[in-house]
Design a protein around this motif. Structure first.
Motif, mmCIF file in Angstrom:
data_model
loop_
_atom_site.group_PDB
_atom_site.id
_atom_site.type_symbol
_atom_site.label_atom_id
_atom_site.label_comp_id
_atom_site.label_asym_id
_atom_site.label_seq_id
_atom_site.Cartn_x
_atom_site.Cartn_y
_atom_site.Cartn_z
ATOM 1 N N GLN A 112 -14.056 2.044 7.074
ATOM 2 C CA GLN A 112 -14.026 1.443 5.744
ATOM 3 C C GLN A 112 -15.357 0.794 5.365
ATOM 4 O O GLN A 112 -15.553 0.389 4.228
ATOM 5 C CB GLN A 112 -12.904 0.418 5.650
ATOM 6 N N LEU A 113 -16.292 0.699 6.324
ATOM 7 C CA LEU A 113 -17.597 0.103 6.026
ATOM 8 C C LEU A 113 -18.373 1.059 5.117
ATOM 9 O O LEU A 113 -18.376 2.255 5.337
ATOM 10 C CB LEU A 113 -18.374 -0.137 7.323
ATOM 11 N N PHE A 114 -19.039 0.512 4.105
ATOM 12 C CA PHE A 114 -19.770 1.425 3.222
ATOM 13 C C PHE A 114 -21.027 0.822 2.615
ATOM 14 O O PHE A 114 -21.862 1.540 2.075
ATOM 15 C CB PHE A 114 -18.863 1.913 2.093
ATOM 16 N N GLU A 115 -21.195 -0.512 2.673
ATOM 17 C CA GLU A 115 -22.306 -1.119 1.933
ATOM 18 C C GLU A 115 -23.635 -0.962 2.662
ATOM 19 O O GLU A 115 -23.686 -0.542 3.806
ATOM 20 C CB GLU A 115 -21.995 -2.600 1.700
ATOM 21 N N ILE B 194 0.859 -1.199 0.000
ATOM 22 C CA ILE B 194 0.000 0.000 0.000
ATOM 23 C C ILE B 194 0.886 1.238 0.000
ATOM 24 O O ILE B 194 0.602 2.218 -0.676
ATOM 25 C CB ILE B 194 -0.914 0.003 1.249
ATOM 26 N N LEU B 195 1.969 1.199 0.756
ATOM 27 C CA LEU B 195 2.965 2.268 0.702
ATOM 28 C C LEU B 195 4.198 1.720 -0.018
ATOM 29 O O LEU B 195 4.519 0.544 0.089
ATOM 30 C CB LEU B 195 3.351 2.725 2.109
ATOM 31 N N LYS B 196 4.863 2.617 -0.756
ATOM 32 C CA LYS B 196 6.080 2.214 -1.459
ATOM 33 C C LYS B 196 7.282 2.736 -0.695
ATOM 34 O O LYS B 196 7.317 3.907 -0.331
ATOM 35 C CB LYS B 196 6.091 2.820 -2.865
ATOM 36 N N LYS C 32 -6.681 3.615 0.965
ATOM 37 C CA LYS C 32 -5.738 2.557 1.346
ATOM 38 C C LYS C 32 -6.485 1.358 1.914
ATOM 39 O O LYS C 32 -6.180 0.218 1.563
ATOM 40 C CB LYS C 32 -4.783 3.089 2.407
ATOM 41 N N ALA C 33 -7.451 1.636 2.808
ATOM 42 C CA ALA C 33 -8.156 0.527 3.445
ATOM 43 C C ALA C 33 -8.924 -0.292 2.409
ATOM 44 O O ALA C 33 -8.953 -1.520 2.483
ATOM 45 C CB ALA C 33 -9.104 1.055 4.517
ATOM 46 N N GLN C 34 -9.528 0.375 1.420
ATOM 47 C CA GLN C 34 -10.278 -0.379 0.414
ATOM 48 C C GLN C 34 -9.326 -1.113 -0.534
ATOM 49 O O GLN C 34 -9.646 -2.198 -1.013
ATOM 50 C CB GLN C 34 -11.243 0.523 -0.376
ATOM 51 N N MET C 35 -8.163 -0.512 -0.793
ATOM 52 C CA MET C 35 -7.178 -1.212 -1.623
ATOM 53 C C MET C 35 -6.737 -2.510 -0.952
ATOM 54 O O MET C 35 -6.520 -3.517 -1.606
ATOM 55 C CB MET C 35 -5.965 -0.323 -1.889
#
Ligand SMILES: Nc1ncnc2c1ncn2[C@@H]1O[C@H](COP(=O)(O)OP(=O)(O)OP(=O)(O)O)[C@@H](O)[C@H]1O
Ligand SMILES: [Mg+2]
Lengths: 286, 274
Positions: free
Chosen positions: A95-98, A56-58, B179-182
Motif C-alpha cells: 500500500q506504500l506509494f508516496e 470495506i466488505l459488505k 481496499k487498503a487505501q480505502m
C-alpha cells in the motif's frame, strides 16, 4: 470501541461459477479495550471477517455494530468508521506509494482533512510508536526500506489515522525474529499507552497465548469455539480438528511430562514456563 | 467491485461447444461477425437469433452470465442507438426540440443496436467457452503458416497467453490495493474530475510496482525452467480435428446458406416458405 458481529455471512463471486461461501453465520462480541485474537488455518475466513469490521466488505446477511451502531445503517459516515477502526491488511507493504515515508504516513490523516500541524504531530507520534527513526527515515523513499521497516511504515500509516480500535491481519507474517519481537512489543505498548481495542490475526500460537484476553478459533468460515487462551489451548483435540497446534510453551510442558517430569500447570507464556520448570527442579532437588 | 467484469472471461464447462477445436471456433467466430454485416433486414436477424440461441443453449452457459457482459458496453450500445436515431434523414415521425426522429432513423437505430449486441454475444461466446490457453494455442496454430513471412507465431501466442493469464491477477491486485487505501481514508468516488484523477495515484503506483515485480518473477521462473522460445517445443495437448468439429462445420454451413439465401434470392421464392 466495542465491536459486535451478528450472524455474518459473506459469499465471494456470487452468481459466477467461482462462487464460494467465505463466512457462514459468524457472531462475535468484543468489549471496549479488549485484546482479542482470531486464529484458524489458511482460508478459514479470518481476513474476510475483519474486512467487514470497517465496511470495506459488505455482508450478504447479518450485521456489524461498532460502538453500538450498525455500520450498514443509512446515514452512517463510513469514512468515520474507517478512521475509528484502523485496519492493517495482510502483507500491507504494497500500500506504500508516496515519494517519501513522511508523505506516505501522512496520507491517512490528510484524507481526514486535518491541518498540516495536526498531520505533522500525528506522523511523528506514529513513527515514534512504531520505532521508526524520524530524522533518519522520514525523507527516505518508502521503497528503499527493508521488509521489516516497510511493515512498520504501513502500521504507522494506520496508527496515524488515530484509530479507537486496531485490527491487525498477521502483522508479523514473514518477518525475521527481531522485527517480529519489535512489532509484538509495539502492539503491547499501544495497548498499554492508549488502552484501545485490539484484534489480532496470527498463526503464531505463542504470541496469541501470550498477549490476548480472549481467542476466537475459525474453521471453514465459521467460529469453531472461543474462550480465554487457557480455555482454548486446553482443548488440544478440537484445535487439531481445526488444523491448529499448541503454543510452544504448552508443547514443551507436555513433552516434559511425557518424559516423566511432573510439571504442574499449563504455561501460556515463556515466563510462566520458566517458573514452572524452576519449581519442578526445586521440588526434585529437595 | 472491480471483479464483476465478465468480458473475456472463461466459463468452465464440459459442453460440446467447450470441446470444439479452438481453431475452428476462432474461424467460425470471425465468419459469424462477417455474416452480421451481410444481413439486411429483420428476417435475417431471425436466423441469427436462432443460431445464437442454439449455440448458447448447447454451451450451457447461463444466459444471465452472457448478458452481464453486455452491461460493460451498455454506453456504446446506447451511443450507437441515439446517433442512428437522430442522424438519419427520412420521413419525420416526431421531434424533440431541435432533434427529429425519422422512421428510417428508428429502424436504423434498432438495427445497428441489435448488430452490436449480436456481435458482443457472439464473440464473448468464444472466450466464455474456450480456455485462454486453448485460444492462444489455436491462434498460434492458425498463424503458423505465416512463419515463413517472419510472423513470430509462437512468441505472439505466448505473449497473449501471459497477458490473458495476468488479467485476473492484476484485477485482484487492484482490488486489494483499493481496499487498503480505502482503509486509510482514500475516497475514489466524490470530488471534481481533477480530484478523482489524483485519487488514482495511490492505486496506480502500487499497481505498477507489483506488475513489474510479477513480470520479473515470471521471467525468472521461465528462465529457470529453460524456456528459450518456440523452436523445438512440443505440445502437451495436440489440437485435433474431430467428428464433433465436422458436425459444427456442417451446421455452420447451413446457417450461412440460410443467411445468403435470405439476402440474395428473390424475396418471393424465399419468403414463400415462412
Ligand atoms: N477476493 C476474493 N475473491 C474470491 N474468493 C476469495 C477472496 N478472498 C478470499 N477468498 C476465499 O475466501 C476464503 C477465505 O479467505 P480469507 O482470505 O478470509 O482466509 P484467511 O483465513 O485470511 O486465510 P490466510 O490465513 O491464508 O490469510 C478462501 O477460501 C479464499 O479462497
Ligand atoms: Mg488472511
Amino acid at each position: 470501541m466495542s465491536i459486535v458481529v451478528k450472524n455474518l455471512r459473506h459469499v465471494y463471486g456470487e452468481g459466477t461459477p467461482y462462487e464460494s461461501v467465505a463466512l457462514d453465520d459468524v457472531s462475535l462480541e468484543i468489549a471496549d479495550g479488549e485484546f482479542v485474537s482470531i486464529i484458524g488455518h489458511t482460508g478459514s475466513g479470518k481476513s474476510t471477517l475483519v474486512q467487514h469490521l470497517n465496511g470495506i466488505l459488505k455482508p450478504k446477511s447479518g450485521e456489524v455494530l461498532v460502538g453500538g451502531v450498525n455500520i450498514a445503517a443509512k446515514g452512517v459516515n463510513l469514512p468515520e468508521v474507517r478512521r475509528k477502526i484502523g485496519l492493517l491488511f495482510q502483507y500491507p507493504e504494497y500500500q506504500l506509494f508516496e515519494e517519501t515515508l513522511y508523505k506516505d504516513i501522512a496520507f491517512g490523516p490528510t484524507n481526514l482533512g486535518l491541518s498540516a500541524d495536526a498531520v505533522d504531530s500525528r506522523v511523528r507520534e506514529a513513527m515514534a510508536l512504531t520505532g521508526l527513526d524520524f530524522d533518519a527515515l522520514s525523507e527516505r523513499s518508502p521503497f528503499e526500506l527493508s521488509g521489516g521497516q516497510k511493515r512498520k511504515a504501513a502500521i504507522a500509516g494506520v496508527l496515524a489515522m488515530g484509530p479507537e480500535a486496531l485490527v491487525l491481519d498477521e502483522p508479523t507474517a514473514g518477518l525475521d525474529p527481531r522485527s517480529h519481537r519489535d512489532i509484538l512489543a509495539m502492539i503491547r505498548r499501544i495497548r498499554e499507552e492508549r488502552g484501545i481495542t485490539i484484534i489480532l490475526i496470527s498463526h503464531n500460537m505463542g504470541d496469541v497465548a501470550e498477549v490476548s484476553d480472549r481467542v476466537y478459533v475459525m474453521d471453514g468460515g465459521r467460529i469453531a469455539f472461543f474462550g480465554t487462551p487457557a480455555q482454548v489451548f486446553a482443548n488440544k483435540a478440537r484445535l487439531k480438528q481445526s488444523g491448529l497446534g499448541l503454543p510452544p510453551t504448552l508443547e514443551l510442558a507436555e513433552l516434559l511430562r511425557a518424559g516423566g517430569a511432573d510439571i504442574e500447570g499449563d504455561p501460556l507464556t515463556l515466563d510462566e514456563a520458566v517458573e514452572l520448570i524452576d519449581a519442578y527442579l526445586e521440588r526434585r532437588g529437595a | 467491485m472491480i471483479r464483476d467484469i465478465t468480458i473475456g472471461q472463461f466459463y468452465p464447462g464440459e459442453s460440446g461447444v467447450h470441446r470444439l477445436d479452438p481453431r475452428l471456433k476462432l474461424i467460425l467466430t470471425i465468419a459469424f461477425i462477417v455474416s452480421l454485416f451481410v444481413v439486411r433486414d429483420f428476417l435475417g436477424y431471425g436466423v441469427v437469433v436462432l443460431a445464437l440461441g442454439a449455440v448458447v443453449a448447447a454451451s450451457r452457459v447461463p444466459l444471465g452470465f452472457i448478458l452481464r457482459g453486455l452491461k460493460a458496453i451498455f454506453i456504446i450500445i446506447i451511443f450507437t442507438f441515439t446517433m442512428n436515431m437522430f442522424m438519419t434523414a427520412g420521413e419525420v415521425l416526431f421531434r424533440i426540440g431541435v432533434l427529429t426522429v425519422t422512421k428510417e432513423g428508428l429502424y436504423n437505430a434498432v438495427f445497428m443496436g441489435l448488430r452490436l449486441v449480436f456481435l458482443i454475444i457472439g464473440s464473448s461466446l468464444l472466450t466464455l467457452t474456450t480456455k485462454p490457453i486453448k485460444l492462444t494455442d489455436g491462434i498460434e496454430s492458425l498463424l503458423k503458416p505465416l512463419k515463413g513471412l517472419g510472423v513470430p507465431a509462437h512468441e505472439l501466442a505466448m505473449m497473449m497467453t501471459i497477458a490473458l493469464r495476468f488479467i485476473p491477477t492484476l484485477l485482484e491486485e487492484t482490488d486489494k490495493i483499493m481496499k487498503a487505501q480505502m482503509a486509510r481514508g482514500a475516497d475514489f468516488e466524490t470530488g471534481s474530475i481533477f480530484r478523482r484523477a489524483r485519487s488514482l495515484v495511490p492505486i496506480l503506483v502500487p499497481l505498477f510496482i507489483s506488475a513489474f515485480r510479477i513480470a520479473q518473477d515470471l521471467a525468472m521462473a521461465m528462465e529457470a525452467r529453460c524456456y528459450r522460445g518456440g523452436d523445438g517445443r512440443t505440445k502437451l495437448h495436440e489440437l485435433k480435428f474431430r467428428r464433433r468439429d465436422a458436425v459444427a462445420v456442417l451446421l455452420a454451413c447451413v446457417y450461412f446458406a440460410l443467411l445468403i439465401g435470405e439476402r440474395f434470392l428473390p424475396a418471393w421464392i424465399f419468403k414463400g416458405y415462412f
